[in-house]
Scaffold this motif. Structure first.
Motif, PDB file in Angstrom:
ATOM      1  N   GLU A 228       0.816  -1.214   0.000  1.00  0.00           N
ATOM      2  CA  GLU A 228       0.000   0.000   0.000  1.00  0.00           C
ATOM      3  C   GLU A 228       0.846   1.260   0.000  1.00  0.00           C
ATOM      4  N   ALA A 232       0.182   3.940  -4.977  1.00  0.00           N
ATOM      5  CA  ALA A 232      -0.497   4.985  -5.738  1.00  0.00           C
ATOM      6  C   ALA A 232      -0.364   4.755  -7.242  1.00  0.00           C
ATOM      7  N   LEU A 235      -2.658   1.987  -8.218  1.00  0.00           N
ATOM      8  CA  LEU A 235      -4.038   2.482  -8.227  1.00  0.00           C
ATOM      9  C   LEU A 235      -4.345   3.207  -9.528  1.00  0.00           C
ATOM     10  N   ASN A 236      -3.473   4.131  -9.928  1.00  0.00           N
ATOM     11  CA  ASN A 236      -3.721   4.885 -11.159  1.00  0.00           C
ATOM     12  C   ASN A 236      -3.677   3.998 -12.391  1.00  0.00           C
ATOM     13  N   ARG A 391       5.243   7.893  -3.699  1.00  0.00           N
ATOM     14  CA  ARG A 391       3.894   8.430  -3.707  1.00  0.00           C
ATOM     15  C   ARG A 391       3.978   9.944  -3.620  1.00  0.00           C
ATOM     16  N   SER A 393       1.438  13.112  -2.606  1.00  0.00           N
ATOM     17  CA  SER A 393       0.142  13.514  -2.075  1.00  0.00           C
ATOM     18  C   SER A 393       0.055  15.030  -2.086  1.00  0.00           C
ATOM     19  N   LYS A 428       2.180   8.383  -9.884  1.00  0.00           N
ATOM     20  CA  LYS A 428       2.428   8.189  -8.463  1.00  0.00           C
ATOM     21  C   LYS A 428       1.670   9.186  -7.586  1.00  0.00           C
ATOM     22  N   ASN A 430      -1.280  10.570  -5.522  1.00  0.00           N
ATOM     23  CA  ASN A 430      -2.385   9.965  -4.783  1.00  0.00           C
ATOM     24  C   ASN A 430      -3.398  11.027  -4.410  1.00  0.00           C
ATOM     25  N   ILE A 436      -5.657   4.522  -0.685  1.00  0.00           N
ATOM     26  CA  ILE A 436      -4.282   4.562  -0.186  1.00  0.00           C
ATOM     27  C   ILE A 436      -4.255   5.555   0.971  1.00  0.00           C
ATOM     28  N   ASP A 438      -2.711   7.957   3.345  1.00  0.00           N
ATOM     29  CA  ASP A 438      -1.482   8.741   3.477  1.00  0.00           C
ATOM     30  C   ASP A 438      -1.003   8.855   4.919  1.00  0.00           C
ATOM     31  N   ALA A 512      -4.699  14.122  -9.028  1.00  0.00           N
ATOM     32  CA  ALA A 512      -5.288  13.647  -7.774  1.00  0.00           C
ATOM     33  C   ALA A 512      -6.815  13.673  -7.852  1.00  0.00           C
ATOM     34  N   GLN A 515      -8.077  10.880 -10.105  1.00  0.00           N
ATOM     35  CA  GLN A 515      -8.023   9.582  -9.417  1.00  0.00           C
ATOM     36  C   GLN A 515      -9.185   9.433  -8.454  1.00  0.00           C
TER      37      GLN A 515
END
Length: 530
Positions: A228, A232, A235-236, A391, A393, A428, A430, A436, A438, A512, A515
């Motif tokens: 996890e 990121a 996930l994408n 990742r 954020s 990458k 998120n 995910i 953070d 972001a 996503q």
């Protein structure tokens, strides 16, 4: 108003399933279920996992799960290990005036630790069950707490899948979870290959609605239960694949070659990943040329400090050096404890340099390896602090290997002119969908740290090891922490270099938000069946 129904109380809870394998890890596991006593406020005498409310003081649901396990079974990390998270879901039960949000978790009981289970007043007994039988047994619904079967199927997905598909996904998750050598780009490629293998095992029901539900749940597990902290990018990438699959699914009727088209989509994304590293290398070379010009004459030296094991960073450094009018590259590498990836990185980049410049006499590479504690010394008079990103954020910053933040802070203080550059793909980034987390830290095996101390002959390490692993209650404790990643605020980064160019804040925020929209669309709609 008279007769108006009382608003439902919203309650977020954890439901923790304890698994063990009577015949070892290779055997089919069983799940422990507990019968609630008459002293609890809801669902007396019903069968349930270990459950409890998430309090405001809990940093995350998993912390609440561990607390409830300790209180209700006396189990702890010495005899129990976290295995999987299940996708949360919400339902209402007007009979108790509650709207429940369930956060399912699965844990593995250590071999021989069954006798360590000590139930408290909340339970009147417990026993082992075959979990597939529980999930498929709708005749005993009144014996279970509401939606127990749904909670269980969300961590034991094997009950929903064929043996081949379940094995493809479960073995793939184990592979991702234990891979501590690949970077996030490589892990994402591995995750897509696992997803492809899973899909190939589901051809027989490709035209059924359940196939789409199962495929989305499989993707969710690859993101959440692989790595996890580095998920990121996965996930994408999987959201992009699901979006294209959805286009086929939304046709008026499924084409006869639907299965082949689904596989082709995954293959297209896997092929596309191979060329991205080359784009990053080109962008980095352009960035260096623009920010460190030779001003009409050959620049003598460029000094780069890094904390990395990334092959992308290695190749970007070499390719940039080859394309620039610079005669010497001074590369300072932090060792990166506890696995010392910096040493491996140094050897790898030396090998790459000697191969590429074996016939050249006008290029020189000088490599220095520093201890992590010497970050400030390594940063003195550096031109570039070069980092990767596991990742990005928009709220927290850049997540990278522990030691990155001290290096950046040291450089900002010791050499304010140094550019802090992050090499990272846009994938990458998120968002805030909550998939995910953070806020979650990846605590890894403390034995990695202890092994290093023992190998170095550190005095009294045995006493520390004994104290950190002791089950006995004491007024003094020792905890060995092995945290792999930390956050670097966005305000400390001078440039994000990617295959799409040097990223702006607007691009990061747009990615972001995109996503978030796709994650909610594809994952929040996975149906509750039981």
């Amino acid at each position: 108003m008279a007769g108006q129904a009382k608003p439902l109380e919203k309650r977020a809870v954890v439901s923790s399933f304890i698994f063990h394998s009577p015949n070892g890890l290779s055997g089919k596991p069983q799940v422990a279920l507990f019968r609630r006593s008459d002293k609890v406020s809801t669902y007396q005498h019903r069968v349930a996992p270990i459950s409890g409310s998430i309090s405001r003081s809990d940093p995350d649901p998993l912390t609440a799960a561990w607390r409830e396990l300790s209180e209700e079974t006396k189990l702890n990390p010495s005899n129990l290990s976290f295995w999987r998270a299940g996708k949360p879901f919400t339902f209402t039960d007007e009979s108790v005036g509650r709207e429940w949000t369930i956060n399912p978790f699965a844990f593995r009981l250590a071999e021989g630790a069954e006798k360590a289970i000590e139930t408290d007043w909340e339970h009147e007994g417990w026993q082992w069950y075959d979990q597939t039988t529980v999930v498929n047994n709708d005749s005993s619904e009144d014996e279970y707490v509401p939606h127990l079967r749904e909670s269980l199927r969300r961590v034991w997905f094997e009950s929903e899948l064929s043996d081949a598909a379940g094995k493809a996904l479960s073995s793939g998750l184990e592979k991702l979870h234990h891979d501590h050598s690949s970077g996030s780009h490589e892990l994402t490629t591995i995750a897509l290959e696992i997803f492809r293998h899973y899909v190939t095992q589901t051809k027989d029901y490709i035209f059924e609605a359940k196939w789409w539900d199962d495929a989305r749940m499989a993707a969710w597990h690859l993101i959440k239960n692989g790595r996890e902290s580095m998920g990121a990018a996965t996930l994408n990438a999987l959201l992009a694949i699901l979006e294209e699959m959805d286009e086929i699914r939304r046709m008026d009727s499924y084409p006869e070659d639907t299965f082949e088209r689904m596989i082709t989509i995954i293959d297209h994304h896997l092929t596309g990943r191979k060329g991205r590293a080359g784009l990053v290398k080109d962008t980095f070379a352009s960035y260096v040329r623009a920010n460190f010009p030779s001003e009409g004459k050959q620049r003598e030296k460029l000094t780069i400090v890094t904390l990395s094991a990334s092959s992308t960073i290695r190749d970007s450094i070499i390719e940039a050096f080859a394309s620039l009018d610079i005669s010497a590259l001074e590369l300072r590498i932090l060792e990166s404890r506890p696995l010392f990836e910096g040493v491996n990185f140094a050897a790898s980049i030396l090998s790459r340099f000697r191969e590429q410049f074996k016939n050249s006499t006008d290029k020189r590479l000088d490599v220095s390896i520093y201890t992590d504690a010497a970050a400030a010394i390594a940063a003195k008079d550096a031109d570039i602090v070069l980092l990767g990103a596991d990742r990005i954020s928009k709220a927290k910053g850049v997540s990278n290997k522990t030691g990155s933040l001290p290096l950046v802070l040291s450089a900002k203080h010791i050499t304010p002119t140094a550019k802090v550059v992050v090499l990272s793909e846009l994938e990458k980034v998120n968002g805030e969908s909550g998939i995910i987390d953070d806020e979650k830290h990846e605590d890894n095996d403390p034995r990695e740290v202890l092994r290093t101390w023992r190998a170095d002959g550190v005095k009294d390490v045995g006493h520390v090891e004994a104290a950190s692993s002791s089950d006995e209650k004491s007024s003094s404790t020792v905890t060995v922490r092995n945290v792999y990643f930390e956050w670097i605020p966005l305000s400390l980064i001078d440039a994000f270099v990617s295959g799409e160019g040097v990223l702006s804040d607007a691009q990061i925020h747009e990615k972001a938000n995109q996503q978030d929209e796709l994650a909610r669309w594809y994952f929040d709609s996975i149906p509750v069946r039981y």
